[in-house]
Design a protein around this motif. Structure first.
Motif, short mmCIF file in Angstrom:
data_model
loop_
_atom_site.label_atom_id
_atom_site.label_comp_id
_atom_site.label_asym_id
_atom_site.label_seq_id
_atom_site.Cartn_x
_atom_site.Cartn_y
_atom_site.Cartn_z
N ARG A 110 57.14 44.85 30.37
CA ARG A 110 55.81 44.26 30.35
C ARG A 110 54.89 44.89 31.41
O ARG A 110 53.72 45.16 31.15
CB ARG A 110 55.97 42.75 30.62
CG ARG A 110 54.76 41.93 30.42
CD ARG A 110 54.66 41.36 29.02
NE ARG A 110 53.30 40.85 28.86
CZ ARG A 110 52.55 40.99 27.79
NH1 ARG A 110 53.02 41.59 26.72
NH2 ARG A 110 51.33 40.52 27.75
N THR A 119 68.49 38.14 27.30
CA THR A 119 68.53 39.44 27.99
C THR A 119 69.65 40.30 27.39
O THR A 119 69.47 41.50 27.14
CB THR A 119 68.80 39.23 29.50
OG1 THR A 119 67.78 38.39 30.02
CG2 THR A 119 68.80 40.55 30.26
N ARG A 141 61.89 42.44 22.35
CA ARG A 141 62.11 42.90 23.72
C ARG A 141 62.20 41.69 24.64
O ARG A 141 61.38 40.77 24.54
CB ARG A 141 60.94 43.79 24.20
CG ARG A 141 60.68 45.02 23.35
CD ARG A 141 61.79 46.04 23.39
NE ARG A 141 62.22 46.40 24.74
CZ ARG A 141 61.74 47.41 25.44
NH1 ARG A 141 60.81 48.19 24.95
NH2 ARG A 141 62.21 47.68 26.65
N ALA A 142 63.18 41.72 25.55
CA ALA A 142 63.32 40.62 26.51
C ALA A 142 62.15 40.63 27.49
O ALA A 142 61.81 41.67 28.04
CB ALA A 142 64.64 40.76 27.26
N MET A 143 61.53 39.48 27.65
CA MET A 143 60.41 39.35 28.59
C MET A 143 60.47 37.99 29.25
O MET A 143 61.02 37.04 28.71
CB MET A 143 59.07 39.51 27.86
CG MET A 143 58.88 40.89 27.28
SD MET A 143 57.22 41.17 26.70
CE MET A 143 57.46 42.71 25.80
N ARG A 144 59.83 37.90 30.43
CA ARG A 144 59.75 36.64 31.15
C ARG A 144 58.66 35.77 30.52
O ARG A 144 57.48 36.12 30.59
CB ARG A 144 59.35 36.90 32.61
CG ARG A 144 60.31 37.78 33.37
CD ARG A 144 61.56 37.02 33.71
NE ARG A 144 62.29 37.64 34.80
CZ ARG A 144 63.51 38.15 34.68
NH1 ARG A 144 64.14 38.14 33.53
NH2 ARG A 144 64.11 38.67 35.74
N GLY A 200 50.76 41.70 34.07
CA GLY A 200 50.87 40.34 34.62
C GLY A 200 52.11 40.11 35.47
O GLY A 200 52.34 39.00 35.91
N GLN A 201 52.89 41.17 35.74
CA GLN A 201 54.15 40.95 36.43
C GLN A 201 53.98 40.88 37.95
O GLN A 201 54.92 40.59 38.68
CB GLN A 201 55.18 42.04 36.05
CG GLN A 201 55.38 42.18 34.55
CD GLN A 201 55.93 40.90 33.90
OE1 GLN A 201 57.06 40.52 34.13
NE2 GLN A 201 55.10 40.23 33.10
N GLU A 221 69.13 41.84 23.74
CA GLU A 221 68.40 43.11 23.75
C GLU A 221 69.27 44.23 24.32
O GLU A 221 69.34 45.32 23.76
CB GLU A 221 67.12 42.99 24.59
CG GLU A 221 66.34 44.30 24.60
CD GLU A 221 65.33 44.42 25.72
OE1 GLU A 221 65.63 43.99 26.86
OE2 GLU A 221 64.25 44.96 25.46
N GLY A 249 59.13 34.91 37.96
CA GLY A 249 59.71 36.16 37.49
C GLY A 249 61.06 36.54 38.08
O GLY A 249 61.63 37.55 37.68
N PRO A 294 63.45 43.06 31.66
CA PRO A 294 62.36 42.26 31.06
C PRO A 294 61.02 42.45 31.79
O PRO A 294 59.97 42.30 31.17
CB PRO A 294 62.85 40.82 31.22
CG PRO A 294 64.34 40.93 31.34
CD PRO A 294 64.57 42.20 32.09
N ILE A 295 61.06 42.82 33.05
CA ILE A 295 59.81 43.06 33.79
C ILE A 295 59.31 44.46 33.48
O ILE A 295 58.12 44.69 33.31
CB ILE A 295 60.04 42.81 35.29
CG1 ILE A 295 60.23 41.30 35.48
CG2 ILE A 295 58.90 43.33 36.14
CD1 ILE A 295 60.92 40.89 36.73
N LEU A 307 55.84 34.71 32.84
CA LEU A 307 54.87 35.70 33.29
C LEU A 307 54.01 36.21 32.14
O LEU A 307 53.42 37.29 32.22
CB LEU A 307 55.57 36.88 33.98
CG LEU A 307 56.38 36.55 35.24
CD1 LEU A 307 56.89 37.81 35.91
CD2 LEU A 307 55.54 35.74 36.23
N MET A 308 53.99 35.45 31.05
CA MET A 308 53.10 35.79 29.95
C MET A 308 52.28 34.55 29.65
O MET A 308 52.78 33.43 29.78
CB MET A 308 53.92 36.10 28.70
CG MET A 308 53.99 37.56 28.35
SD MET A 308 54.90 37.77 26.81
CE MET A 308 53.56 37.74 25.62
N ILE A 366 50.50 37.29 37.67
CA ILE A 366 50.87 35.92 37.27
C ILE A 366 51.78 35.26 38.32
O ILE A 366 51.55 34.11 38.65
CB ILE A 366 51.42 35.88 35.82
CG1 ILE A 366 50.28 36.32 34.87
CG2 ILE A 366 51.89 34.46 35.46
CD1 ILE A 366 50.53 36.14 33.40
#
Ligand code: FAD
Ligand code: FES
Ligand code: FES
Lengths: 250, 168
Positions: A80, B117, B62-65, A5-6, B120, B50, A76-77, B68-69, A9
């Protein structure tokens, strides 16, 4: 099809993509398989960028994956986004497209009742364009191993760390009796799609790995490309990136 | 909206240690779910595509946006937001404490994403150089601080988390 989804989205958020249906493949059992072997590594459709590096894949191939990975976006990207999603998305500045093209990867595409395998060169048709049919899923990518002792280098220039590249170059070669054998030189982000550069490779083959030979290969690279944007800038970037990737490999 | 846009699913997400059950429209982002459904407005939204890093949260550590989820993709997972960083008794996480001391924030818009961020990052890299810290936060845009104070705070927090050195 929604993988990491990176890319999809953001495209939906900007209303560049308005898919009528979204199928999330993240829950599919086995799609996160990552299988390194003697012959290379098999990568399922939910393997994240972060999973592909020297800690998971042995030898020069693993080293090369680590070198390329750190240029893809930000942690972070990378946690995922997926390898196969990058190939399917086919951005001209995709690090994984460059790696896959340079190594001669194969991809397996599957739809109901049909499975086909394509070489990366047949799969990647242009910027954001692939051979995927609307009903096909990229179910596996296979990256062949590099022979032990292969030297690898990767150079990328982007305005800021994590931005999409202005240029990226990959170099890999072996040494036989002190001379370069089987060189691979590939360039991304300057033309519409990543590709190997045969004239640059020919200029390097059989040479001693030193700066003069690297410079000649870089000149050949600059001469054989057709930059998508400004031609002069593109050639300048290609020349510098190829020379630096080759020195990094040395 | 298309038919897909109207559907919703009931999901259970563990947010900062408590299980939250809710109906989530299938295309609701995790960030909107946290802010609008759960009223956890500490997670900020800058760009929603993002780039800025403000919305970064921890998903299974885990760091994630979160922009974007989709919320439905967090079903069954553990999410930690800025609201979950301090200890239950309210004492600040070493990174939060160091940010306070070093003026690692001014307006605070970018701060939740920077902290998640860096939480992690310091787990993976407990003794980072300033250059490594700068690379780690390259995906977090701060228009106030100029980053130097953030880097200094991170070096101090790393020391505190390693348990060596004195915290003033
Ligand atoms: C701020 C930011 C910076 C970035 N920088 C970079 C960068 O420097 N380099 C880079 O390479 N990328 C970069 N990206 C993009 C990122 O790497 C994406 O993860 C990647 O391009 C797409 O992978 P994904 O799994 O996220 O795919 P998705 O976003 O889920 O999908 C992208 C497209 O591919 C299709 N697709 C995905 N998987 C499959 C499959 N298995 N079969 C068929 N179709 C499929 C989807 O339908 C969709 O059309 C960046 C993204 C952001 C947000
Ligand atoms: S709001 Fe998610 S990265 Fe900017
Ligand atoms: S403190 Fe204001 S944006 Fe970072």
């Amino acid at each position: 099809m929604l993988a990491g989804g990176q890319s999809l989205i953001p495209a939906m958020a900007l209303r560049l993509a308005r898919p009528a249906h979204l199928v999330d493949i993240n829950g599919v059992v086995g799609f996160d398989r990552l299988e390194p072997s003697e012959s290379g590594v098999r990568i399922g459709p939910c393997v994240r960028h972060a999973a592909l590096g020297a800690e998971a894949v042995p030898g020069p191939l693993g080293r090369l994956l680590s070198l390329a990975r750190r240029h893809i976006a930000h942690a972070p990207i990378r946690a995922r986004g997926t390898f196969c999603g990058s190939l399917a998305n086919a951005d001209a500045a995709s690090e994984w497209c460059l790696v896959a093209v340079a190594l001669g990867a194969t991809v397996t595409l599957r739809s109901q009742g049909r499975v086909r395998q394509l070489a990366m060169a047949e799969f990647l048709l242009g910027a954001m364009t692939t051979a995927l049919e609307p009903d096909e899923l990229l179910v596996e990518a296979h990256l062949p191993a590099l022979p032990a002792g292969t030297r690898v280098g990767f150079h990328e220039y982007a305005r800021r760390a994590g931005d999409f590249a202005e240029v990226m170059a990959l170099a890999a070669y072996e040494l036989r009796d002190g001379l370069v054998s089987d060189p691979r030189i590939a360039l991304g982000a300057v033309e519409g799609r990543a590709r190997r550069l045969p004239a640059a490779e020919a200029a390097l083959a059989g040479q001693r790995p030193h700066d003069a030979a690297f410079r000649r290969a870089a000149e050949a690279a600059a001469a054989e490309i057709t930059p998508a944007d400004d031609a002069e800038d593109g050639r300048l970037l290609a020349r510098a990136a190829v020379a630096r990737a080759l020195s990094a490999a040395a | 909206m298309s038919d897909g846009g109207c559907a919703s699913r009931s999901i259970a997400v563990t947010v900062n240690g408590s299980v939250c059950r809710a109906e989530a429209p299938v295309r609701l982002t995790l960030s909107d779910f946290l802010r609008q459904t759960l009223h956890l407005t500490g997670t900020h939204l800058g760009c929603e595509h993002g780039v800025c890093g403000a919305c970064t949260v921890l998903v299974d550590g885990r760091a994630m946006r979160s922009c974007l989820m989709l919320a439905v993709q967090a079903d069954g997972h553990q999410v930690t937001t800025i609201e979950g960083l301090a200890a239950p008794d309210g004492s600040l996480h070493p990174l939060q404490a160091a940010f306070c001391r070093h003026h690692g924030l001014q307006c605070g818009f970018c701060t939740p994403g920077l902290l998640t961020t860096l939480v992690e990052f310091l787990k993976d890299c407990p003794d980072p150089t300033a250059a490594e810290i700068r690379e780690a936060i390259s995906g977090n845009i701060c228009r106030c601080t100029g980053y130097d104070s953030i880097v200094a705070a991170t070096i101090e927090a790393a020391r505190a988390l390693r348990g060596d050195g004195t915290t003033p």
